[in-house]
Write a protein that holds these residues in place. Structure first.
Motif, PDB file in Angstrom:
ATOM      1  N   ALA A   1       0.962  -1.010   0.313  1.00  0.00           N
ATOM      2  CA  ALA A   1       0.140  -0.240  -0.117  1.00  0.00           C
ATOM      3  C   ALA A   1       1.169   0.861   0.047  1.00  0.00           C
ATOM      4  CB  ALA A   1      -1.061  -0.136   1.096  1.00  0.00           C
ATOM      5  N   PHE A   2       2.070   1.744   0.571  1.00  0.00           N
ATOM      6  CA  PHE A   2       3.204   2.402   0.516  1.00  0.00           C
ATOM      7  C   PHE A   2       3.746   2.143  -0.182  1.00  0.00           C
ATOM      8  CE2 PHE A   2       2.099   2.287   4.935  1.00  0.00           C
ATOM      9  CZ  PHE A   2       2.386   4.134   5.684  1.00  0.00           C
ATOM     10  N   ASP A   3       4.005   1.382  -1.255  1.00  0.00           N
ATOM     11  CA  ASP A   3       4.929   1.378  -2.207  1.00  0.00           C
ATOM     12  C   ASP A   3       3.564   2.030  -3.093  1.00  0.00           C
ATOM     13  OD1 ASP A   3       6.872   0.141  -0.910  1.00  0.00           O
ATOM     14  OD2 ASP A   3       6.242  -1.482  -2.382  1.00  0.00           O
ATOM     15  N   GLU A   4       2.481   1.769  -3.279  1.00  0.00           N
ATOM     16  CA  GLU A   4       1.217   1.961  -4.705  1.00  0.00           C
ATOM     17  C   GLU A   4       1.512   3.856  -4.432  1.00  0.00           C
ATOM     18  OE1 GLU A   4       0.001   0.861  -6.944  1.00  0.00           O
ATOM     19  OE2 GLU A   4       1.650  -0.812  -7.404  1.00  0.00           O
ATOM     20  N   THR A   5       1.149   4.006  -3.144  1.00  0.00           N
ATOM     21  CA  THR A   5       0.873   5.586  -2.498  1.00  0.00           C
ATOM     22  C   THR A   5       2.221   6.237  -3.145  1.00  0.00           C
ATOM     23  OG1 THR A   5      -0.534   4.987  -0.915  1.00  0.00           O
ATOM     24  CG2 THR A   5       0.563   7.120  -0.817  1.00  0.00           C
ATOM     25  N   ALA A   6       3.148   5.610  -3.022  1.00  0.00           N
ATOM     26  CA  ALA A   6       4.790   6.368  -3.583  1.00  0.00           C
ATOM     27  C   ALA A   6       4.818   6.033  -4.977  1.00  0.00           C
ATOM     28  CB  ALA A   6       5.937   5.609  -2.683  1.00  0.00           C
ATOM     29  N   ARG A   7       3.912   5.707  -6.025  1.00  0.00           N
ATOM     30  CA  ARG A   7       4.197   5.577  -7.236  1.00  0.00           C
ATOM     31  C   ARG A   7       3.146   6.191  -7.673  1.00  0.00           C
ATOM     32  NH1 ARG A   7       1.126   3.410 -10.731  1.00  0.00           N
ATOM     33  NH2 ARG A   7      -0.319   2.245  -9.610  1.00  0.00           N
ATOM     34  N   ARG A   8       2.318   6.710  -7.215  1.00  0.00           N
ATOM     35  CA  ARG A   8       1.168   7.517  -7.729  1.00  0.00           C
ATOM     36  C   ARG A   8       2.097   9.567  -7.021  1.00  0.00           C
ATOM     37  NH1 ARG A   8      -2.724   4.088  -5.359  1.00  0.00           N
ATOM     38  NH2 ARG A   8      -2.845   5.182  -3.330  1.00  0.00           N
ATOM     39  N   GLY A   9       3.031   9.000  -6.492  1.00  0.00           N
ATOM     40  CA  GLY A   9       2.992  10.560  -5.943  1.00  0.00           C
ATOM     41  C   GLY A   9       2.583  10.868  -4.835  1.00  0.00           C
ATOM     42  N   GLU A  10       1.914  10.858  -4.316  1.00  0.00           N
ATOM     43  CA  GLU A  10       1.413  10.301  -2.612  1.00  0.00           C
ATOM     44  C   GLU A  10       2.450  10.500  -1.967  1.00  0.00           C
ATOM     45  OE1 GLU A  10      -2.151   8.484  -2.683  1.00  0.00           O
ATOM     46  OE2 GLU A  10      -3.281  10.007  -4.652  1.00  0.00           O
ATOM     47  N   GLY A  11       1.552  11.259  -0.443  1.00  0.00           N
ATOM     48  CA  GLY A  11       3.134  10.360   0.618  1.00  0.00           C
ATOM     49  C   GLY A  11       4.212  10.970   0.983  1.00  0.00           C
ATOM     50  N   ASP A  12       4.700  12.670   0.403  1.00  0.00           N
ATOM     51  CA  ASP A  12       5.771  12.777   0.621  1.00  0.00           C
ATOM     52  C   ASP A  12       5.865  13.123   2.272  1.00  0.00           C
ATOM     53  OD1 ASP A  12       8.120  14.403   1.450  1.00  0.00           O
ATOM     54  OD2 ASP A  12       7.442  15.980  -0.345  1.00  0.00           O
ATOM     55  N   TRP A  13       6.020  12.134   2.972  1.00  0.00           N
ATOM     56  CA  TRP A  13       6.163  12.527   4.682  1.00  0.00           C
ATOM     57  C   TRP A  13       6.691  13.715   4.854  1.00  0.00           C
ATOM     58  CZ3 TRP A  13       2.202   9.561   5.490  1.00  0.00           C
ATOM     59  CH2 TRP A  13       2.209   8.508   4.744  1.00  0.00           C
ATOM     60  N   PHE A  14       7.747  13.774   4.860  1.00  0.00           N
ATOM     61  CA  PHE A  14       8.718  15.335   4.314  1.00  0.00           C
ATOM     62  C   PHE A  14       8.358  16.780   4.501  1.00  0.00           C
ATOM     63  CE2 PHE A  14      11.920  12.497   4.203  1.00  0.00           C
ATOM     64  CZ  PHE A  14      13.011  12.245   5.901  1.00  0.00           C
ATOM     65  N   ALA A  15       7.303  16.616   3.660  1.00  0.00           N
ATOM     66  CA  ALA A  15       6.418  17.880   3.380  1.00  0.00           C
ATOM     67  C   ALA A  15       5.007  17.972   4.078  1.00  0.00           C
ATOM     68  CB  ALA A  15       5.379  17.951   1.987  1.00  0.00           C
ATOM     69  N   LEU A  16       4.237  16.973   3.719  1.00  0.00           N
ATOM     70  CA  LEU A  16       3.405  16.377   4.937  1.00  0.00           C
ATOM     71  C   LEU A  16       2.605  17.231   5.773  1.00  0.00           C
ATOM     72  CD1 LEU A  16       0.182  15.737   5.042  1.00  0.00           C
ATOM     73  CD2 LEU A  16       1.016  13.026   5.206  1.00  0.00           C
ATOM     74  N   ALA A  17       4.636  16.692   6.776  1.00  0.00           N
ATOM     75  CA  ALA A  17       4.931  17.050   8.653  1.00  0.00           C
ATOM     76  C   ALA A  17       5.046  18.417   8.367  1.00  0.00           C
ATOM     77  CB  ALA A  17       5.895  16.024   8.673  1.00  0.00           C
ATOM     78  N   ARG A  18       5.649  19.001   6.873  1.00  0.00           N
ATOM     79  CA  ARG A  18       6.220  20.503   7.429  1.00  0.00           C
ATOM     80  C   ARG A  18       4.511  21.317   7.086  1.00  0.00           C
ATOM     81  NH1 ARG A  18       9.027  20.585   3.020  1.00  0.00           N
ATOM     82  NH2 ARG A  18       7.208  21.203   1.687  1.00  0.00           N
ATOM     83  N   GLU A  19       3.415  20.927   6.196  1.00  0.00           N
ATOM     84  CA  GLU A  19       2.356  21.569   6.074  1.00  0.00           C
ATOM     85  C   GLU A  19       1.373  21.286   7.396  1.00  0.00           C
ATOM     86  OE1 GLU A  19       1.038  19.571   2.867  1.00  0.00           O
ATOM     87  OE2 GLU A  19       2.612  19.937   2.092  1.00  0.00           O
ATOM     88  N   ALA A  20       1.628  20.061   8.255  1.00  0.00           N
ATOM     89  CA  ALA A  20       0.411  19.372   9.189  1.00  0.00           C
ATOM     90  C   ALA A  20       1.191  21.635   9.593  1.00  0.00           C
ATOM     91  CB  ALA A  20       0.667  18.676   9.556  1.00  0.00           C
ATOM     92  N   LEU A  21       2.494  21.141  10.876  1.00  0.00           N
ATOM     93  CA  LEU A  21       2.749  22.276  11.596  1.00  0.00           C
ATOM     94  C   LEU A  21       2.238  23.431  11.454  1.00  0.00           C
ATOM     95  CD1 LEU A  21       4.877  21.733  14.192  1.00  0.00           C
ATOM     96  CD2 LEU A  21       6.771  21.864  12.566  1.00  0.00           C
ATOM     97  N   ALA A  22       2.596  23.894   9.685  1.00  0.00           N
ATOM     98  CA  ALA A  22       2.624  24.744  10.132  1.00  0.00           C
ATOM     99  C   ALA A  22       1.265  25.550   9.356  1.00  0.00           C
ATOM    100  CB  ALA A  22       2.615  25.127   8.617  1.00  0.00           C
ATOM    101  N   ARG A  23       0.098  24.633   9.655  1.00  0.00           N
ATOM    102  CA  ARG A  23      -1.322  24.465   9.972  1.00  0.00           C
ATOM    103  C   ARG A  23      -1.799  24.679  11.424  1.00  0.00           C
ATOM    104  NH1 ARG A  23      -2.624  20.456   6.021  1.00  0.00           N
ATOM    105  NH2 ARG A  23      -2.651  19.286   7.750  1.00  0.00           N
ATOM    106  N   ARG A  24      -1.392  23.949  11.988  1.00  0.00           N
ATOM    107  CA  ARG A  24      -1.473  23.318  13.777  1.00  0.00           C
ATOM    108  C   ARG A  24      -0.769  25.292  14.201  1.00  0.00           C
ATOM    109  NH1 ARG A  24      -2.550  23.917  18.043  1.00  0.00           N
ATOM    110  NH2 ARG A  24      -3.208  22.493  20.174  1.00  0.00           N
TER     111      ARG A  24
END
Length: 161
Positions: A98-121
């Motif tokens: 599931a994680f591999d498929e998500t990465a293959r679709r270009g989703e799941g940039d965990w560093f960007a997601l962490a940055r966005e979650a922090l900046a929103r909060r």
């Protein structure tokens, strides 16, 4: 009034499973637990689940990919998502796929997601060690690893993006 359409008759594992799956995807384990809670026999549940898988009506692979996508949209990190998938009965190989498929679709940039979650909060990085620790705990609680937390703290409020 035996067998009337009002739903007063006895339910089967299949009818209960179809009713559940009509609302959302379930992992095989979740479905088995719900059917058992409704009083169905273990053997009947196992037969029903095999048939549903064979017919493509239940798929742990499809469940895992949808679950992962929904958790990414909620701003959750990979460690928390993996743990939640394991709790729902998926094995490591299914989770990795599931994680591999998500990465293959270009989703799941965990560093960007962490940055966005922090900046929103939080409005900024915090002026004191206590405030920074609060931001670290927030991200760790969301399931981000040390490197992702550190990256987010260093880049969440930078203006050069």
């Amino acid at each position: 009034m035996l067998g009337d359409a009002s739903g007063g008759g006895e339910s089967t594992p299949r009818s209960d499973a179809i009713r559940l799956l009509a609302r959302r995807e379930y992992s095989r384990q979740e479905l088995a637990e719900r059917l058992a809670a409704k009083g169905h026999e273990a053997e009947a549940i196992a037969e029903c689940l095999e048939a549903l898988v064979d017919q493509g009506l239940q798929s742990d692979e499809r469940f895992a990919e949808g679950f992962l996508r929904s958790r990414i949209l909620r701003g959750q990190g990979p460690m928390k998502i993996r743990l939640d998938l394991e709790r729902r009965g998926l094995d490591r190989e299914e989770i990795r796929h599931a994680f591999d498929e998500t990465a293959r679709r270009g989703e799941g940039d965990w560093f960007a997601l962490a940055r966005e979650a922090l900046a929103r909060r939080f409005p900024g990085p915090g002026d004191t060690p206590r405030e920074r620790a609060r931001r670290e705990r927030f991200l760790a609680g969301r399931g981000f690893d040390f490197d992702q937390v550190r990256h987010a703290l260093e880049t969440a409020w930078s203006t050069d993006d």
